[in-house]
Design an enzyme around this catalytic site. Structure first.
Site, PDB file in Angstrom:
ATOM      1  N   HIS A 110       0.886  -1.062   0.101  1.00 25.96           N
ATOM      2  CA  HIS A 110       0.145   0.003  -0.249  1.00 25.96           C
ATOM      3  C   HIS A 110       1.008   1.312  -0.085  1.00 25.96           C
ATOM      4  CE1 HIS A 110      -3.312  -2.482   2.410  1.00 25.96           C
ATOM      5  NE2 HIS A 110      -3.525  -2.814   1.310  1.00 25.96           N
ATOM      6  N   ASP A 140      -3.472  -7.642  -7.834  1.00 25.56           N
ATOM      7  CA  ASP A 140      -5.255  -7.464  -7.765  1.00 25.56           C
ATOM      8  C   ASP A 140      -5.137  -7.110  -9.232  1.00 25.56           C
ATOM      9  OD1 ASP A 140      -6.138  -8.026  -5.387  1.00 25.56           O
ATOM     10  OD2 ASP A 140      -4.860  -6.684  -4.772  1.00 25.56           O
TER      11      ASP A 140
HETATM   12  O1  PAF Z   1      -7.920  -3.428  -3.289  1.00 27.17           O
HETATM   13  C1  PAF Z   1      -9.170  -3.166  -2.148  1.00 27.17           C
HETATM   14  O2  PAF Z   1      -8.231  -3.469  -1.331  1.00 27.17           O
HETATM   15  C2  PAF Z   1     -10.535  -3.235  -2.491  1.00 27.17           C
HETATM   16  O3  PAF Z   1     -10.422  -4.597  -3.109  1.00 27.17           O
HETATM   17  C3  PAF Z   1     -10.422  -1.342  -2.801  1.00 27.17           C
HETATM   18  C4  PAF Z   1     -10.132  -0.665  -3.884  1.00 27.17           C
HETATM   19  C5  PAF Z   1     -10.472  -1.071  -2.257  1.00 27.17           C
HETATM   20  C6  PAF Z   1     -11.507  -1.149  -3.075  1.00 27.17           C
HETATM   21  O4  PAF Z   1     -12.742  -2.007  -1.284  1.00 27.17           O
END
Ligand code: PAF
Length: 285
Positions: free
Chosen positions: A38, A151
């Site tokens: 993140h 993802d």
């Molecule tokens: O990737 C994620 O953490 C979630 O799918 C997101 C994009 C924040 C949507 O809730």
């Protein structure tokens, strides 16, 4: 000073004022329990904007009835500290009541690219994702939004939504950040016991095995898939959800390696569902 905003209306007002003042806004949507993956998204977002907004919201609508919404790890205090260190300007942290007030009934659905990979084993998941992301875009009004390539399908689905609905937002994908031993970073890694953690390495080993086979001349997807499935099955605690070799844009399965083929995996290790992927390039002639 980093601002923390909980109200949808207040976030909208703030975003609008920043836009009017000429700022470029970026958004990194997250479900919290922030890890280095993140933080990398945030660093990239920061480079492309002068106001960095992140959202922290564990979105109930993207979890299936038997999935881990209740257990999903949460650490709001730790998250705020990490966000501040990276230089986040605004954290949007709504409650479920703020995001889904009684009576809300509108969903965003992307039709085709959601019908493969995780879409098959997680019905409704992407509808939950696109709906919440569309809402977060309307609330935080970013010029730029940043998502992880870990993802891959989510990034594909969101890019499609943005194109199809003419959302005036640039989507940026960021390469997967890995632990030193190669395990892709994920908040769900925290569920793994030490033995399961060792087994979980079969995901990235599968990516490496496929890359090696293609490098050495293999072009038949079924052969590579079989080798990967055998590797994963040889590790304790594992259950394959899917091993897919597919087109990197349509996500449709392919039989032979093209110029670029996406290898995407979902494997349950114990009760923890892990995903990983890589784009495999066929070596030049
Ligand atoms: O990737 C994620 O953490 C979630 O799918 C997101 C994009 C924040 C949507 O809730």
């Amino acid at each position: 000073m980093m601002e923390v905003i909980e109200s949808v209306k207040e976030m909208q007002r703030r975003a609008e004022a920043l836009r009017l003042a000429g700022h470029t806004l970026s958004l990194v949507p997250t479900m919290g329990f922030l890890h280095e993956g993140h933080l990398e998204l945030m660093r990239v977002a920061k480079k492309h904007s002068d106001i960095l907004i992140i959202s922290i919201f564990v979105n109930p609508t993207q979890f299936g009835p038997t999935e881990d919404f209740q257990q999903y790890p949460r650490d709001p205090e730790g998250d705020l500290k990490k966000a501040e260190e990276v230089g986040v300007d605004i954290v949007f942290m709504p409650t479920a009541g703020q995001m889904y007030p009684p009576g809300s009934q509108t969903k965003v659905r992307v039709e085709k690219v959601t019908q493969h990979l995780c879409g098959l084993s997680r019905p409704g998941h992407f509808e939950g994702v696109t709906t919440v992301v569309a809402k977060l875009f309307n609330i935080t009004k970013p010029h730029i939004a940043v998502f992880g390539q870990k993802d891959y399908q989510q990034l594909t689905v969101i890019s499609r939504m943005v194109m199809d609905l003419d959302m005036d937002i640039e989507i940026i994908g960021v390469p997967t950040v890995r632990e030193p031993d190669g395990l892709a970073m994920s908040s769900r890694n925290s569920y793994l016991s030490p033995e399961q953690r060792r087994s979980a390495l079969c995901l990235k080993e599968s990516l490496e095995l496929a890359e090696k086979m293609v490098m050495e001349g293999e072009r038949n997807c079924a052969v590579v898939k079989q080798a990967i499935e055998a590797l994963i099955r040889s590790r304790p605690f594992t259950r394959i959800d899917y091993v897919s070799l597919c087109h990197p844009v349509t996500l449709e399965e392919v039989d032979a390696f093209g110029e670029e083929t996406l290898l995407a995996l979902a494997v349950k290790v114990g009760e923890t569902r892990l995903i990983d992927n890589t784009l495999i390039r066929r070596p030049g002639k």
